[in-house]
Design a protein around this motif. Structure first.
Motif, PDB file in Angstrom:
ATOM      1  N   SER A  17       0.850  -1.187   0.000  1.00 22.32           N
ATOM      2  CA  SER A  17       0.000   0.000   0.000  1.00 22.32           C
ATOM      3  C   SER A  17       0.887   1.239   0.000  1.00 22.32           C
ATOM      4  O   SER A  17       2.031   1.210   0.461  1.00 22.32           O
ATOM      5  CB  SER A  17      -0.903   0.010   1.236  1.00 22.32           C
ATOM      6  N   PHE A  18       0.344   2.334  -0.515  1.00 22.91           N
ATOM      7  CA  PHE A  18       1.100   3.583  -0.524  1.00 22.91           C
ATOM      8  C   PHE A  18       0.153   4.754  -0.730  1.00 22.91           C
ATOM      9  O   PHE A  18      -0.995   4.575  -1.167  1.00 22.91           O
ATOM     10  CB  PHE A  18       2.175   3.573  -1.626  1.00 22.91           C
ATOM     11  N   THR A  19       0.631   5.944  -0.400  1.00 22.54           N
ATOM     12  CA  THR A  19      -0.129   7.167  -0.674  1.00 22.54           C
ATOM     13  C   THR A  19       0.758   8.151  -1.417  1.00 22.54           C
ATOM     14  O   THR A  19       1.982   8.180  -1.237  1.00 22.54           O
ATOM     15  CB  THR A  19      -0.639   7.843   0.612  1.00 22.54           C
ATOM     16  N   VAL A  20       0.127   8.949  -2.274  1.00 26.73           N
ATOM     17  CA  VAL A  20       0.794  10.033  -2.979  1.00 26.73           C
ATOM     18  C   VAL A  20      -0.002  11.299  -2.720  1.00 26.73           C
ATOM     19  O   VAL A  20      -1.205  11.350  -3.018  1.00 26.73           O
ATOM     20  CB  VAL A  20       0.871   9.777  -4.496  1.00 26.73           C
ATOM     21  N   THR A  21       0.646  12.316  -2.166  1.00 28.69           N
ATOM     22  CA  THR A  21      -0.034  13.560  -1.824  1.00 28.69           C
ATOM     23  C   THR A  21       0.654  14.736  -2.511  1.00 28.69           C
ATOM     24  O   THR A  21       1.876  14.889  -2.399  1.00 28.69           O
ATOM     25  CB  THR A  21      -0.034  13.794  -0.308  1.00 28.69           C
ATOM     26  N   ALA A  22      -0.123  15.536  -3.220  1.00 24.59           N
ATOM     27  CA  ALA A  22       0.418  16.696  -3.927  1.00 24.59           C
ATOM     28  C   ALA A  22      -0.271  17.962  -3.448  1.00 24.59           C
ATOM     29  O   ALA A  22      -1.511  18.015  -3.369  1.00 24.59           O
ATOM     30  CB  ALA A  22       0.239  16.535  -5.431  1.00 24.59           C
ATOM     31  N   GLU A  23       0.528  18.968  -3.136  1.00 29.52           N
ATOM     32  CA  GLU A  23      -0.009  20.279  -2.760  1.00 29.52           C
ATOM     33  C   GLU A  23       0.117  21.203  -3.968  1.00 29.52           C
ATOM     34  O   GLU A  23       1.223  21.422  -4.474  1.00 29.52           O
ATOM     35  CB  GLU A  23       0.750  20.846  -1.567  1.00 29.52           C
ATOM     36  N   VAL A  24      -1.025  21.728  -4.418  1.00 30.39           N
ATOM     37  CA  VAL A  24      -1.044  22.522  -5.645  1.00 30.39           C
ATOM     38  C   VAL A  24      -1.810  23.822  -5.434  1.00 30.39           C
ATOM     39  O   VAL A  24      -2.591  23.967  -4.488  1.00 30.39           O
ATOM     40  CB  VAL A  24      -1.687  21.738  -6.805  1.00 30.39           C
ATOM     41  N   GLU A  25      -1.567  24.752  -6.350  1.00 30.26           N
ATOM     42  CA  GLU A  25      -2.369  25.971  -6.419  1.00 30.26           C
ATOM     43  C   GLU A  25      -2.819  26.152  -7.859  1.00 30.26           C
ATOM     44  O   GLU A  25      -2.000  26.140  -8.778  1.00 30.26           O
ATOM     45  CB  GLU A  25      -1.587  27.190  -5.946  1.00 30.26           C
ATOM     46  N   ILE A  26      -4.133  26.287  -8.034  1.00 34.96           N
ATOM     47  CA  ILE A  26      -4.723  26.375  -9.366  1.00 34.96           C
ATOM     48  C   ILE A  26      -4.991  27.843  -9.700  1.00 34.96           C
ATOM     49  O   ILE A  26      -5.659  28.551  -8.948  1.00 34.96           O
ATOM     50  CB  ILE A  26      -6.044  25.579  -9.437  1.00 34.96           C
ATOM     51  N   PRO A  27      -4.477  28.335 -10.833  1.00 36.84           N
ATOM     52  CA  PRO A  27      -4.736  29.726 -11.229  1.00 36.84           C
ATOM     53  C   PRO A  27      -6.171  29.896 -11.726  1.00 36.84           C
ATOM     54  O   PRO A  27      -6.895  28.919 -11.923  1.00 36.84           O
ATOM     55  CB  PRO A  27      -3.719  29.956 -12.347  1.00 36.84           C
ATOM     56  N   GLU A  28      -6.560  31.131 -11.978  1.00 36.90           N
ATOM     57  CA  GLU A  28      -7.929  31.425 -12.419  1.00 36.90           C
ATOM     58  C   GLU A  28      -8.269  30.733 -13.742  1.00 36.90           C
ATOM     59  O   GLU A  28      -9.404  30.330 -13.967  1.00 36.90           O
ATOM     60  CB  GLU A  28      -8.110  32.940 -12.566  1.00 36.90           C
ATOM     61  N   ARG A  29      -7.278  30.580 -14.602  1.00 37.98           N
ATOM     62  CA  ARG A  29      -7.521  29.963 -15.907  1.00 37.98           C
ATOM     63  C   ARG A  29      -7.633  28.445 -15.832  1.00 37.98           C
ATOM     64  O   ARG A  29      -7.927  27.767 -16.820  1.00 37.98           O
ATOM     65  CB  ARG A  29      -6.393  30.329 -16.872  1.00 37.98           C
ATOM     66  N   GLY A  30      -7.370  27.864 -14.640  1.00 41.08           N
ATOM     67  CA  GLY A  30      -7.361  26.423 -14.495  1.00 41.08           C
ATOM     68  C   GLY A  30      -5.969  25.862 -14.732  1.00 41.08           C
ATOM     69  O   GLY A  30      -5.036  26.594 -15.080  1.00 41.08           O
ATOM     70  N   ALA A  31      -5.824  24.554 -14.557  1.00 40.32           N
ATOM     71  CA  ALA A  31      -4.509  23.928 -14.726  1.00 40.32           C
ATOM     72  C   ALA A  31      -4.672  22.462 -15.097  1.00 40.32           C
ATOM     73  O   ALA A  31      -5.715  21.850 -14.862  1.00 40.32           O
ATOM     74  CB  ALA A  31      -3.682  24.053 -13.443  1.00 40.32           C
ATOM     75  N   GLU A  32      -3.613  21.944 -15.711  1.00 45.56           N
ATOM     76  CA  GLU A  32      -3.565  20.526 -16.049  1.00 45.56           C
ATOM     77  C   GLU A  32      -2.114  20.091 -16.099  1.00 45.56           C
ATOM     78  O   GLU A  32      -1.202  20.919 -16.086  1.00 45.56           O
ATOM     79  CB  GLU A  32      -4.232  20.255 -17.398  1.00 45.56           C
ATOM     80  N   GLY A  33      -1.894  18.791 -16.163  1.00 45.96           N
ATOM     81  CA  GLY A  33      -0.542  18.276 -16.301  1.00 45.96           C
ATOM     82  C   GLY A  33      -0.204  17.237 -15.246  1.00 45.96           C
ATOM     83  O   GLY A  33      -0.976  16.964 -14.327  1.00 45.96           O
ATOM     84  N   VAL A  34       0.990  16.666 -15.410  1.00 46.37           N
ATOM     85  CA  VAL A  34       1.458  15.591 -14.536  1.00 46.37           C
ATOM     86  C   VAL A  34       2.007  16.173 -13.242  1.00 46.37           C
ATOM     87  O   VAL A  34       2.819  17.104 -13.255  1.00 46.37           O
ATOM     88  CB  VAL A  34       2.537  14.759 -15.253  1.00 46.37           C
ATOM     89  N   LEU A  35       1.582  15.586 -12.125  1.00 51.24           N
ATOM     90  CA  LEU A  35       2.117  15.963 -10.817  1.00 51.24           C
ATOM     91  C   LEU A  35       3.291  15.061 -10.444  1.00 51.24           C
ATOM     92  O   LEU A  35       4.309  15.529  -9.965  1.00 51.24           O
ATOM     93  CB  LEU A  35       1.019  15.884  -9.760  1.00 51.24           C
ATOM     94  N   VAL A  36       3.133  13.757 -10.664  1.00 48.28           N
ATOM     95  CA  VAL A  36       4.210  12.813 -10.409  1.00 48.28           C
ATOM     96  C   VAL A  36       3.943  11.559 -11.239  1.00 48.28           C
ATOM     97  O   VAL A  36       2.786  11.169 -11.444  1.00 48.28           O
ATOM     98  CB  VAL A  36       4.330  12.469  -8.911  1.00 48.28           C
ATOM     99  N   THR A  37       5.004  10.942 -11.727  1.00 49.29           N
ATOM    100  CA  THR A  37       4.851   9.735 -12.530  1.00 49.29           C
ATOM    101  C   THR A  37       6.059   8.836 -12.362  1.00 49.29           C
ATOM    102  O   THR A  37       7.158   9.300 -12.053  1.00 49.29           O
ATOM    103  CB  THR A  37       4.649  10.082 -14.019  1.00 49.29           C
ATOM    104  N   GLN A  38       5.831   7.555 -12.553  1.00 47.39           N
ATOM    105  CA  GLN A  38       6.898   6.546 -12.553  1.00 47.39           C
ATOM    106  C   GLN A  38       6.643   5.607 -13.715  1.00 47.39           C
ATOM    107  O   GLN A  38       5.533   5.115 -13.890  1.00 47.39           O
ATOM    108  CB  GLN A  38       6.881   5.744 -11.245  1.00 47.39           C
ATOM    109  N   GLY A  39       7.678   5.348 -14.547  1.00 48.79           N
ATOM    110  CA  GLY A  39       7.488   4.475 -15.701  1.00 48.79           C
ATOM    111  C   GLY A  39       6.687   5.163 -16.780  1.00 48.79           C
ATOM    112  O   GLY A  39       6.737   6.383 -16.957  1.00 48.79           O
ATOM    113  N   GLY A  40       5.894   4.362 -17.529  1.00 48.59           N
ATOM    114  CA  GLY A  40       5.127   4.949 -18.616  1.00 48.59           C
ATOM    115  C   GLY A  40       4.244   3.940 -19.313  1.00 48.59           C
ATOM    116  O   GLY A  40       3.627   3.085 -18.676  1.00 48.59           O
ATOM    117  N   ARG A  41       4.229   4.015 -20.625  1.00 49.46           N
ATOM    118  CA  ARG A  41       3.317   3.253 -21.479  1.00 49.46           C
ATOM    119  C   ARG A  41       3.374   1.744 -21.224  1.00 49.46           C
ATOM    120  O   ARG A  41       2.359   1.055 -21.267  1.00 49.46           O
ATOM    121  CB  ARG A  41       3.671   3.549 -22.937  1.00 49.46           C
ATOM    122  N   PHE A  42       4.535   1.216 -20.959  1.00 48.07           N
ATOM    123  CA  PHE A  42       4.702  -0.231 -20.858  1.00 48.07           C
ATOM    124  C   PHE A  42       4.615  -0.738 -19.429  1.00 48.07           C
ATOM    125  O   PHE A  42       4.693  -1.940 -19.180  1.00 48.07           O
ATOM    126  CB  PHE A  42       6.032  -0.626 -21.494  1.00 48.07           C
TER     127      PHE A  42
END
Length: 649
Positions: free
Chosen positions: A480-505
């Protein structure tokens, strides 16, 4: 040579857990004598999305250039370096070490190159072996009368395959042939660059084609996800592989050909890479060109030589003596014999009279035209328990008359075998091979090696932390594990990767997709093994805490898990991850914070890669629970880790 060489290409000098930052860099190419390095660190890499370094600095390749390919990129950098050296100091000698990884794995080639070989391998691997030997004899690169060794009984005869198997396997070989041809083309470009400087005749070019022997790790039917199949138990049916035939060699696969083709590529010898006891696991083609200093050109030399002869050859040709001390450290004597003595005389007697070979208990020794070697107990494409070095049987060949090691003389000449076994023991003692170790499981287990994560269960990361190798990233597998991200979203909104390991395969990612928090998990590159847990609502402007809580449903390896997504303490989504990675996410993809430097975990954000987070990311915290493995599971995991690393050996 370590104090005078420059490099472009592949290096595996760094330990698995040695990160790009904060170092140490003492085992990186630029600390081992290279003034400049451009290439990848590790056993292999995705040719379409490589993990490239310039020196020790990670470099991002073009994310959406359909024409980008690592092999051409390496050639471009080698050419640029050679041209710059000639422009700035034309009177100064140079040393370039160009080592592309294209024909290792995965087999990635441009489609137009694959098309060149359509139908050329429909006759199958048995017939190709016969055709290859005939060409070798006609060219004079092997002696007339060389026998074709028998195909191992573990590899099926081509005629025993179904029509679908033949169609698939023939295409897999077409892809590999395209890799080899494309690699050769780019090597030609580098050589042409030297010619364009006017220094080709005065430049010694040493060309070695091969990687010990051809790789037999592709299983009996080939594969589309090397680590997934080898290490994680990902199933790939024949029907599935047939359905993605057109993708083989492209960015959506991490492909390898069947063992039958590897064996054929080692014609006329026995076995493949990893089997260091036989020439099929050690012998490669060598060409040396130095027109201004060679009396004869285009001739064949048959003197026995070894890779350890290359450095003495360069030193003698350059008129340089090997240093006795480097950086205050006394050096051991240079091993090997210069090949310069062969340049002017095709019939001169061999100077390199004795050479040992050993890899994981597979061992042999050449001595004055004879070879004694062990019979392999673990085949490269099979998983097997470790064994004692004393359990190996021995074979005997008179290679002065039997080039391909086709006639085992162990029963006819047991006294010669005993003599050569003593020679091996002498050489093994002299060159620190002893004690012999036939194990594989323990030596490839990354968990027993020095690593920055040892003893830790809580990790805090900040934006800009990228290209962290798996051996240095938090190990979220089988627990088991947890991933916690602290973010601030601008007025225009936001998207994108916060954290990743590995990929497609194989991998995971916590991200915002179109403003909505989402956790993606890939057990493999197959659609049915992609899992997504997504909030229905976009994040409002302002500060937020996004948390993913994964509950592992062990004990056991690669069991399912239940993932729950929270925003500011409130549950927003939950889902089941039916299959989880038990052993390795990847051989080349990394752990990244705030972006994804490799391939996407799911294809939905492929067009947005590297998909950098467009809001403000303060930090990411990963907390690991207790292992979900029993003692029996740990042994099974060791076996899986063995198979993962075997793919790069």
């Amino acid at each position: 040579m370590a104090t005078t060489r420059r490099g472009s290409g592949r290096t595996i000098t760094c330990p698995i857990g040695n990160p790009a930052s904060p170092g140490p860099f003492d085992l990186w190419p630029t600390s081992l004598g290279f003034e400049y390095f451009y290439g990848f660190i590790g056993g292999d890499t995705d040719q379409w999305h490589p993990a490239i370094f310039d020196g020790t600095h990670p470099i991002e390749t073009p994310a959406h250039d359909p024409k980008y390919h690592l092999d051409a990129d390496l050639a471009n950098h080698a050419i640029a370096w050679i041209e710059q050296q000639h422009s700035l100091a034309p009177e100064k000698p140079f040393f370039a070490y160009y080592t592309p990884g294209l024909c290792h794995a995965p087999h990635h080639a441009p489609k137009e190159w694959i098309a060149k070989f359509k139908g050329q391998f429909d006759q199958g691997w048995d017939k190709v072996r016969e055709e290859t030997l005939a060409r070798q004899i006609a060219l004079g690169v092997v002696p007339a009368g060389t026998k074709l060794t028998e195909r191992p009984k573990e590899i099926p005869a081509w005629d025993s395959l179904s029509a679908d198997q033949k169609k698939l396997y023939a295409h897999m070989m077409e892809v590999y042939a395209a890799c080899l041809a494309y690699c050769d083309y780019n090597i030609g470009r580098v050589i042409q660059a030297i010619a364009d400087t006017g220094e080709l005749d005065n430049t010694m070019i040493i060309y070695i084609q091969g990687d010990n022997g051809a790789s037999g790790e592709g299983t009996l039917q080939g594969l589309a996800n090397e680590v997934g199949v080898a290490a994680n138990g990902v199933p790939e049916s024949l029907d599935y592989l047939l359905s993605i035939m057109d993708d083989l060699g492209g960015p959506l696969t991490y492909n390898h050909y069947p063992v039958g083709w590897a064996h054929a590529m080692d014609t006329p010898f026995q076995w493949t890479k990893q089997v260091a006891s036989h020439f099929g696991g050690t012998r490669n083609g060598l060409v040396i060109s130095w027109p201004k200093h060679m009396k004869q050109m285009g001739e064949v030399r048959s003197q026995f030589c070894s890779i350890i002869d290359i450095v003495p050859t360069i030193l003698e040709a350059a008129g340089v003596k090997a240093p006795k001390v480097i950086g205050g450290v006394k050096q051991t004597p240079i091993e090997g014999v210069s090949l310069v003595y062969t340049f002017g005389d095709a019939k001169v007697a061999t100077h390199h009279q004795t050479q040992y070979f050993e890899m994981m208990g597979n061992r042999g020794v050449y001595d004055n035209g004879w070879v004694a070697c062990t019979t392999p107990r673990r085949l490269p494409w099979q998983a097997a328990a470790d064994s004692s070095p004393d359990d190996f049987k021995w074979e005997l060949y008179h290679v002065a008359d039997d080039f391909s090691e086709a006639n085992n003389l162990v029963e006819q000449n047991p006294e010669k075998l005993k003599e050569l076994q003593k020679v091996f023991d002498r050489e093994a003692k002299k060159y620190n091979v002893l004690p012999l170790d036939a194990s594989f499981i323990a030596r490839v287990d990354v968990r027993i090696r020095p690593r920055l994560t040892r003893g830790r269960d809580t990790f805090t990361y900040y934006p800009g932390t990228i290209r962290v190798p798996e051996g240095t990233a938090p190990d979220t597998k089988n627990k088991s594990f947890t991933v916690t991200a602290e973010v601030e979203i601008p007025e225009r909104g936001a998207e994108g990767v916060l954290v990743t390991q590995g990929g497609r395969f194989g991998g995971y990612a916590l991200l915002l997709m179109d403003g909505k928090p989402e956790f993606d998990y890939a057990f493999s590159n197959q659609k049915q093994f992609k899992y997504r847990i997504t909030s229905n609502d976009k994040l409002a402007p302002g500060k937020h805490t996004i948390k993913f809580d994964s509950k592992y449903e062990g004990p056991g390896l690669g069991k399912s898990g239940t993932g729950t997504l929270f925003v500011d303490g409130q549950q927003v989504a939950q889902g089941k991850i039916e299959r989880t990675i038990p052993s390795r996410f990847s051989l080349d993809e990394t752990f990244d914070v705030g972006e994804d430097t490799g391939t996407p975990v799911v294809e939905d954000y492929e067009a947005r890669m590297p998909f950098k987070f467009t809001g403000t990311l303060k930090k990411v915290v990963i907390e690991l629970g207790k292992s979900g493995l029993t003692a029996s599971d740990e042994l099974k995991l060791e076996e899986l880790n063995k198979k993962a690393v075997a793919a790069t050996e």
